[in-house]
Structures are given as structure tokens and as C-alpha cells.
Scaffold this motif. Structure first.
Motif, PDB file in Angstrom:
ATOM      1  N   GLU A 114     -87.394 -27.707  38.231  1.00 28.52           N
ATOM      2  CA  GLU A 114     -87.612 -28.850  37.344  1.00 28.52           C
ATOM      3  C   GLU A 114     -89.096 -29.199  37.246  1.00 28.52           C
ATOM      4  N   LEU A 131     -84.655 -32.402  30.157  1.00 29.65           N
ATOM      5  CA  LEU A 131     -84.423 -32.141  31.584  1.00 29.65           C
ATOM      6  C   LEU A 131     -83.084 -32.733  32.019  1.00 29.65           C
ATOM      7  N   ARG A 139     -79.923 -30.559  33.760  1.00 31.78           N
ATOM      8  CA  ARG A 139     -79.534 -30.769  35.161  1.00 31.78           C
ATOM      9  C   ARG A 139     -78.061 -30.499  35.431  1.00 31.78           C
TER      10      ARG A 139
END
Lengths: 196, 196
Positions: A83, A191, A195
Motif C-alpha cells: 500500500e 486504495l 484493500r
């Protein structure tokens, strides 16, 4: 660039080509100008690049390649999570494009013209960038951080969704004060979508 | 359009203006052409639109307004969940833009020129679209489906992230066979990012 007794390498020709393009613009720059800048005959240049088009493609690939190298180094840092890498990759891409556009607008406009002639070179560049993104996303999937079933398709989607922050057609917007907030909002949303 | 005894309304003038723009292109079309098409004096046109620029802005706003209406109707269907509405809103926006670009490329190019003159009209249009998106996202937050803290900022991010599928600069890509898969991939990633 003045005549020099050094060996005439492709790299020296490409450097001189970029100088000539910067000075004369993409319409007027010729192979003869490049040869003159190097103090060699135009035949010597043609021995390395068979046509003017090939020379223009090579200098465009070299320009795009600089961004690829910069971004490629990022994904090799082992200490970071996927990430963090992804966030940094997107930020560095945006910064690199913005600097190219803002620091040397004439050269940026010149490459804007060259890019339209060299669609193969650009496609190759996009594949390299999307491949780098896919590697980061794949790493995140393996570590359990990301949930993408197809890292390459996810990479393509992330790249498409951030076009506003790397596609040169948006360069005039990159100096707007809100652009950094807009960039962060898009990145965080993507993002969140990646996830696990 | 032939002379008619009907009352000269702004709407009739705008219709005639679009016809004239389609026929003569944005550079050559004049207010006199519009008046002639309506069988009235140019003074009669100027009574409704004080300048040529005002007339061009109004016809551009009308063109953009058609998309706003189409999308506005969607968000009012009470039977659907916010996620369904959002997915449909993005698909209808893409389809509307693609049709405008593909069905009547000359008119699309004409409005492309007008849009560059009328940045205020375009800003207003973008605010309306982003407002519609924010309303859908806000509804999703209230029903517990979405998690956005700031629905307007999230709407802006969704709009920015889908630029490739509504910004006219990408119109040449909308006929590529892969574009629908690319669109779906971006939408699904964004929806995943929005979900609570």
C-alpha cells in the motif's frame, strides 16, 4: 554541443537530438541539425538511426524511459508495504509528469508532438507502467493486504482512474491549487477499493 | 428552418442556432445566419441574446443541460439502492457522451470549440453533475451502504476517476472494443472503495 573527438554512440546522438528539438522545435528540427551539433556527417547519424522517424521515436522512448526508471526503483524497496509503495508510485508519477510539464514547457510541448507520431512507443511505455503497478498490487495480494483477483486488470483500472494526474492532456490543470487534494482523494478511494 | 409566424422564443432561437452551427461550423456561423433561418431580423435575435457570445453560451448550456436532465431523472427512482443508482448514473453518462461523439461527430466537434469559449458554462455543468453524484452517495451513506465522510468530496473523486469515460478529450478512444471492460473495472473498483 560542439564537435568532439569522442566515439559517436546512440546515447550521444539522442542527447544532441533532444538539444536540437529544444532549440528548433519538433517541426523544424532535422537530422542535419543533429549531425551539425555533433560535428559529424548526417550519414554517421543515419548509421545508428536508419530514418528520421526512427531517431524521433528513439528520443521519445528515452524521454519516457526516464520516468519508467524512476518508478521502477520505487517498487524495489523491500521495507515498504504494498500500500505504501502504491501510494508513493502514484505520487511520484504525478510529480514527475508535473515537473516535466512545468520546468521545461517547451520541451514538454515538443514531446507532446513526438508522442502523437510514435503510438507504438507510447503503448510500450504504458505497458511498462501498468506492469510496475501490477507487480505492486500482486505483492499486496500475496501479503493479504489487497484483494484483487486479477492484479493486471486492477493495475489498468488504477492507471485509468488516475489519468487526470498523469495524462499530459491535463497538464494545464496541474498548477491549480486544489489539484493535490483532488489527487489524494482519488488515491485514497482507489486504495480503499483495493484493500482486502 | 423556414420562416414561420410562431412567436420568437429563446428556445426557437437556440434550436435554429444549433442548426446553423451544424451547417456552417463554429467559426463561420453568425447571428445573421440564425436570424435568416428564423425569417426574422438580427435585431429580434439580439432582443433575446444581447451578444453573439451570450447566444453561443446559451446554446452550449442547452446542449450540456440535456445530459444533466437525463442523469437527474435517474437519481429520482426510489426503488433502487444507492449503489445501483451510482452504477447506472456512471453508465448513462458514458453512453450519453459516447452517443453525442459518435452519432453526430461534427456537432460534437462544434460544441468542443464552443466549450473552450464558455468556461463558466462548463464549470456550472460540472457542478450540477458532481452535485447529482453527491446526492446519490449521500443517500448511500444514510442507508449505511456507503462509508464516505464527505459525500461531495467523494463525488468529486468518483467524477475525476472516471474522466476517461466522460471527458471529451478521450472521445477517440470510446470506440475501442476494450473500453467497456475498462469502464466496468474502474466502476467496480470505485464502488468497492465507497462501500461501508
Amino acid at each position: 554541443m560542439s564537435p568532439s573527438p569522442e566515439i559517436l554512440t546512440p546515447e550521444r546522438i539522442l542527447e544532441a537530438t533532444e538539444d536540437v528539438l529544444r532549440r528548433y522545435g519538433p517541426t523544424k528540427a532535422t537530422v542535419v541539425d543533429v549531425a551539425r551539433a555533433l560535428g559529424v556527417s548526417h550519414g554517421s547519424v543515419y548509421r545508428h538511426f536508419r530514418t528520421k522517424a526512427a531517431l524521433r521515436e528513439a528520443v521519445t522512448a528515452r524521454w519516457l524511459g526516464r520516468t519508467e526508471e524512476l518508478l521502477g526503483e520505487l517498487s524495489e524497496e523491500p521495507a515498504k508495504t504494498a500500500e505504501e509503495k502504491l501510494r508513493q508510485w502514484l505520487a511520484v508519477l504525478f510529480e514527475a509528469k508535473r515537473h516535466k510539464a512545468g520546468d521545461d514547457p517547451e520541451l514538454f510541448a515538443t514531446y507532446g508532438v513526438l508522442i502523437q507520431e510514435a503510438s507504438g512507443v507510447v503503448d510500450e511505455h504504458l505497458l511498462v507502467l501498468i506492469g510496475q503497478l501490477a507487480a505492486i498490487i500482486g505483492e499486496g495480494v500475496r501479503s493479504g493486504q489487497f484483494a484483487a483477483r486479477d492484479p493486471l486488470a486492477a493495475a489498468r483500472a488504477v492507471f485509468d482512474a488516475t489519468a487526470r494526474f498523469h495524462d499530459p492532456v491535463y497538464a494545464p490543470q496541474w498548477e491549480r491549487p486544489e489539484i493535490d487534494d483532488e489527487f489524494r482523494a482519488v488515491c485514497e478511494l482507489l486504495l480503499r477499493g483495493l484493500r482486502a
